[in-house]
Design a protein around this motif. Structure first.
Motif, mmCIF file in Angstrom:
data_model
loop_
_atom_site.group_PDB
_atom_site.id
_atom_site.type_symbol
_atom_site.label_atom_id
_atom_site.label_comp_id
_atom_site.label_asym_id
_atom_site.label_seq_id
_atom_site.Cartn_x
_atom_site.Cartn_y
_atom_site.Cartn_z
ATOM 1 N N GLU A 63 -1.486 -10.492 1.471
ATOM 2 C CA GLU A 63 -0.598 -11.438 2.149
ATOM 3 C C GLU A 63 -0.872 -11.534 3.640
ATOM 4 O O GLU A 63 -0.749 -12.596 4.236
ATOM 5 C CB GLU A 63 0.860 -11.013 1.962
ATOM 6 C CG GLU A 63 1.298 -11.100 0.522
ATOM 7 C CD GLU A 63 2.763 -11.432 0.410
ATOM 8 O OE1 GLU A 63 3.234 -12.288 1.173
ATOM 9 O OE2 GLU A 63 3.435 -10.827 -0.432
ATOM 10 N N ASN A 64 -1.178 -10.399 4.225
ATOM 11 C CA ASN A 64 -1.283 -10.394 5.675
ATOM 12 C C ASN A 64 -2.122 -9.206 6.145
ATOM 13 O O ASN A 64 -2.157 -8.178 5.469
ATOM 14 C CB ASN A 64 0.122 -10.294 6.278
ATOM 15 C CG ASN A 64 0.247 -11.116 7.529
ATOM 16 O OD1 ASN A 64 -0.698 -11.210 8.308
ATOM 17 N ND2 ASN A 64 1.416 -11.706 7.723
ATOM 18 N N ILE A 65 -2.775 -9.393 7.245
ATOM 19 C CA ILE A 65 -3.486 -8.275 7.864
ATOM 20 C C ILE A 65 -3.133 -8.313 9.343
ATOM 21 O O ILE A 65 -3.134 -9.384 9.957
ATOM 22 C CB ILE A 65 -5.014 -8.389 7.667
ATOM 23 C CG1 ILE A 65 -5.373 -8.208 6.187
ATOM 24 C CG2 ILE A 65 -5.756 -7.350 8.512
ATOM 25 C CD1 ILE A 65 -6.806 -8.515 5.848
ATOM 26 N N ILE B 249 -2.327 -3.562 6.418
ATOM 27 C CA ILE B 249 -2.539 -4.676 5.503
ATOM 28 C C ILE B 249 -1.290 -4.817 4.636
ATOM 29 O O ILE B 249 -0.668 -3.817 4.279
ATOM 30 C CB ILE B 249 -3.813 -4.440 4.651
ATOM 31 C CG1 ILE B 249 -4.052 -5.573 3.661
ATOM 32 C CG2 ILE B 249 -3.759 -3.096 3.915
ATOM 33 C CD1 ILE B 249 -5.428 -5.500 2.991
ATOM 34 N N GLU B 250 -0.887 -6.056 4.386
ATOM 35 C CA GLU B 250 0.274 -6.276 3.527
ATOM 36 C C GLU B 250 -0.206 -6.892 2.228
ATOM 37 O O GLU B 250 -0.861 -7.931 2.231
ATOM 38 C CB GLU B 250 1.274 -7.218 4.200
ATOM 39 C CG GLU B 250 2.531 -7.427 3.375
ATOM 40 C CD GLU B 250 3.375 -8.614 3.835
ATOM 41 O OE1 GLU B 250 2.983 -9.297 4.806
ATOM 42 O OE2 GLU B 250 4.414 -8.875 3.205
ATOM 43 N N ILE C 52 4.043 -4.819 0.005
ATOM 44 C CA ILE C 52 3.833 -3.441 0.429
ATOM 45 C C ILE C 52 2.900 -3.431 1.626
ATOM 46 O O ILE C 52 1.879 -4.112 1.632
ATOM 47 C CB ILE C 52 3.203 -2.612 -0.710
ATOM 48 C CG1 ILE C 52 4.054 -2.702 -1.970
ATOM 49 C CG2 ILE C 52 3.005 -1.167 -0.296
ATOM 50 C CD1 ILE C 52 3.268 -2.715 -3.228
ATOM 51 N N ALA C 53 3.291 -2.673 2.619
ATOM 52 C CA ALA C 53 2.437 -2.539 3.797
ATOM 53 C C ALA C 53 1.724 -1.201 3.711
ATOM 54 O O ALA C 53 2.336 -0.193 3.371
ATOM 55 C CB ALA C 53 3.278 -2.596 5.061
ATOM 56 N N LEU C 54 0.439 -1.198 3.972
ATOM 57 C CA LEU C 54 -0.265 0.071 4.058
ATOM 58 C C LEU C 54 -1.285 0.062 5.177
ATOM 59 O O LEU C 54 -1.708 -0.985 5.626
ATOM 60 C CB LEU C 54 -0.892 0.506 2.724
ATOM 61 C CG LEU C 54 -1.642 -0.434 1.814
ATOM 62 C CD1 LEU C 54 -2.737 0.311 1.103
ATOM 63 C CD2 LEU C 54 -0.690 -1.002 0.803
#
Lengths: 75, 679
Positions: free
Chosen positions: A41-43, A50-51, A59-61
């Motif tokens: 979804e997103n960086i 990174i999402e 989830i964000a990691l």
């Protein structure tokens, strides 16, 4: 390919998870395991986090953690 | 009658706390960020005249989760005595939530499922067949909404009935054929042997041995049947290992649970494709965590919050100030005895008045922080800032306790429990004090008011907060390099959907904070005010000159004794005394200054008068140096106690005292000399 190599809006299937049991357990409870489909979804700006979306959960990691997830890009 | 003990278990962000609120109308803090409910909370209320004790466990993704609070939940569920578990499930994330449900089912306790956020699911076009969930899991299931109160009474009724019933519904989840086949053999074995343990059914015991439940193994290990069970188990495990191509039983269980959860979901959930649920959150995220805009937007929010705190807060402050001045005059005129009047007017009313004065500021700040927490924006910020924080040896999650630290250090210290890694947690604990808490605000407001013009006041306050925060980051890095070396905690966290909190929710959070602040004012600070009044008026000296009296008072003596330590920073004995009393609570600094600089006045402490006095008696460089010292040195007594508890011992409090005092002294010394050189 690693999850950390993907770009925004890419789909991928999880191939293998290489990390300790604790982190693996956390991945599992979010639905991240072999065969699961995920969507980036997103960086963040500095490419530090990174999402991803797995089973309608975002989830964000951190990239370091994303490094331990091997994926095959899809579509 | 003993109360029935109910445990609420569920994943983070499923609305456990708001469900408790809905059930009991109690005052509990509810958050949309993992880890707001840190301690187990107990509340009691009556339902059909039966006392209920509720324990709200921290959200846990899995019983085997790794964070400290997940362990709190696990230990409670495994070892404590309770009657019924309410498994709270987010209806909009059924699959993931069911994974925990399946783990909880293996505890073999009476359990009820509360399908929360049912209204939200309906809005998103998700239709859930509640009866079917009940049929598939065998667990009483109720659709509820903490927001609309739908289903709350029904839930309480079902819990009550289940609690009264003599038997527990046995675990009856269908595994895959491979597992079921082996379970069948082992179950038959337990039945044939007539083996009994607690109220477990043979099938439940079979599941336990097949999935290698250590606790259960320990129980049956010494029993005679164990020898006969072993060969059966060996064959069963062998077959399963071959089928799943792994010998890791945890992995096998995970896969099983996933397919069961998927199965339940596909049989019970229908979705209108017309309504796409993610759109709203996605659209907002496109802006709020935008590559380029995300961080500036966040900083803008923070800046706006501090502006509001200062500008908007100034309006009611004038009224409160005038109110206390009036009260002091009225009360003072009724008391003939001079010393008693002095105690009540100059000591008590002035001291507490100075504290209540800052209530508007604190309320505004808390509303802002509550909004950050309950909307789900907090976790976005963690996502945005982890890259940045990680460079300083912190965790993206450290952001939450740190920002909470701007409100009050006490909840901030407690919020560090979300950090699993001991070192990450300790570093965060040590630098929370650098985030100026709400109680330091009065000191800043006073000094900014005295030494800066109204136009730049908001900006100066903002710079003070930012400077403290930046210094904290530098210190974090230093601690990471020199003191706490080691591995970092993994960063894997959920980004919950954006939710608009209800006014009631915000009201509950803020009023709770405001009350606890006022209670502090009414007790701790009142006591400190009287003590300071006493210390500044006694022992009595034979002089009509009030400044002589003050200089020779106990307070003056303490202040003078510490002057050599504070002199290089430009502080006289009055400022030194104010700092020392500030160890009790930061608000007391203002109260002390009020008393020290307003001596000889018949009327109570007046804000403008104090401002004028400070301006007259304190040089600019000293004022700057004083602000810096207050910004850094040890937090209040209450916070210090919480710190000691969270860090794991009083020795850490000793370290914190040395650490903060040293840094505060050095930074104030630098600030003092630079300001002197520039002015």
């Amino acid at each position: 390919m690693k999850l950390s190599d993907l770009n925004i809006d890419q789909n991928a299937v999880v191939e293998k998870i290489t990390c300790n049991e604790e982190l693996k357990q956390r991945f599992y409870s979010f639905g991240i395991f072999k065969g699961a489909t995920l969507f980036v979804e997103n960086i963040s700006f500095s490419r530090n986090t990174i999402e991803i979306n797995v089973e309608e959960t975002s989830i964000a990691l951190r990239m370091e953690e994303a490094n331990s997830i091997e994926v095959t890009p899809k579509g | 009658m003993t109360p029935m003990k109910i445990v609420l278990a569920g994943q983070p962000n499923v609305g456990k706390s708001s469900l408790i609120n809905a059930m009991s109308n109690s005052r509990l803090k509810v958050g949309n960020f993992s880890g707001v409910t840190v301690e187990k909370t107990q509340i009691c209320f009556d339902h059909h005249c039966h006392a209920i004790e509720m324990i709200d466990l921290p959200g846990t993704y899995s019983i085997n989760g790794f964070s400290t609070e997940e362990k709190v939940a696990k230990n409670y569920l495994l070892d404590k005595d309770y009657d019924v578990i309410i498994n709270v499930i987010d209806a909009t994330h059924l699959t993931r939530n069911l994974l925990l449900t399946l783990e909880l089912l293996n505890l073999n306790k009476k359990m009820v499922i509360a399908l929360n956020m049912y209204d939200e699911a309906k809005k998103e076009g998700i239709h859930i067949d509640v009866e079917q969930i009940e049929a598939l899991t065998g667990i009483p299931t109720v659709a509820v909404s903490a927001t609309t109160k739908e289903g709350i009474d029904e839930l309480l009724d079902i819990i009550h009935t289940y609690y009264d019933s003599e038997t527990r519904i046995p675990l009856n989840i269908n595994f895959s054929d491979t597992i079921e086949e082996e379970l069948y053999h082992i179950t038959k074995f337990f039945e044939a042997k007539n083996f009994e343990y607690k109220d477990y059914t043979s099938r439940e015991m079979a599941i336990k041995v097949l999935f290698e439940n250590e606790k259960f193994y320990a129980k049956i290990h010494d029993k005679p049947i164990f020898a006969q069970l072993q060969p059966i188990l060996l064959i069963a495990s062998e077959k399963i290992y071959t089928y799943y191509e792994t010998e890791n039983i945890n992995d096998i269980q995970t896969l099983e649970f996933h397919s069961i959860a998927h199965g339940i979901k596909s049989e019970t959930v229908k979705r209108d494709d017309a309504k796409l649920p993610k759109q709203f959150t996605k659209k907002i995220d496109n802006i709020l965590i935008n590559k380029y805009l995300g961080v500036p937007i966040f900083l803008f929010f923070m800046w706006g919050l501090f502006q509001l705190t200062f500008e908007l807060g100034a309006i009611p402050m004038d009224y409160i100030d005038a109110g206390f001045a009036w009260l002091g005059e009225v009360v003072g005129s009724t008391i003939a005895h001079e010393e008693l009047r002095s105690l009540i007017v100059d000591g008590i009313i002035a001291g507490v008045g100075a504290v209540v004065l800052f209530l508007p500021n604190i309320i505004i700040l808390y509303i802002g922080i509550a909004l950050l927490e309950t909307t789900g924006y907090m976790s976005r910020v963690a996502f945005l800032l982890d890259g940045f924080f990680h460079k300083f040896g912190l965790h993206g999650k450290s952001f939450i306790p740190l920002v909470t630290g701007f409100g009050c250090s006490v909840p901030a210290y407690m919020a560090t429990r979300t950090l699993k890694n001991e070192k990450d947690r300790l570093i965060t604990l040590f630098i929370i004090g650098f985030m100026s808490c709400g109680a330091k605000l009065p000191v800043y407001v006073l000094f900014i008011g005295a030494f800066f013009s109204q136009e730049v006041a908001g900006n100066v306050l903002f710079y003070i907060y930012i400077a403290g925060a930046l210094l904290g980051l530098v210190m974090a890095k230093a601690l990471r390099i020199f003191v706490f070396k080691g591995e970092d905690e993994p960063f894997v966290m959920e980004m919950p959907k954006y939710r608009l909190p209800t006014m009631k929710l915000i009201y509950m959070i803020v009023s709770q904070k405001a009350w606890s602040y006022l209670k502090k004012a009414g007790t701790f600070i009142l006591a400190a005010s009287i003590l300071i009044w006493f210390a500044s008026n006694y022992p009595k000296v034979d002089s009509d000159n009030l400044s002589v009296q003050l200089e020779n008072s106990y307070l003056g003596q303490i202040g003078k004794a510490s002057v050599p330590f504070f002199e290089p920073l430009g502080f006289d004995w009055k400022l030194s005394v104010a700092l020392e009393t500030g160890l009790a609570a930061k608000e007391v600094v203002v109260a002390t200054l009020g008393i020290l600089y307003n001596v000889g006045e018949e009327v109570t402490e007046d804000d403008d008068r104090l401002l004028a006095e400070l301006k007259k008696q304190i040089p600019f460089a000293t004022a700057i140096s004083f602000i810096v010292f207050v910004m850094i040195y040890l937090p209040c007594f209450a916070a210090s106690m919480v710190f000691a508890k969270e860090a794991g011992g009083y020795k850490y409090l000793g370290y914190l005292f040395i650490f903060t005092t040293t840094v505060a002294w050095i930074m104030s010394f630098i600030a003092y000399n630079i300001t002197l050189a520039l002015t």
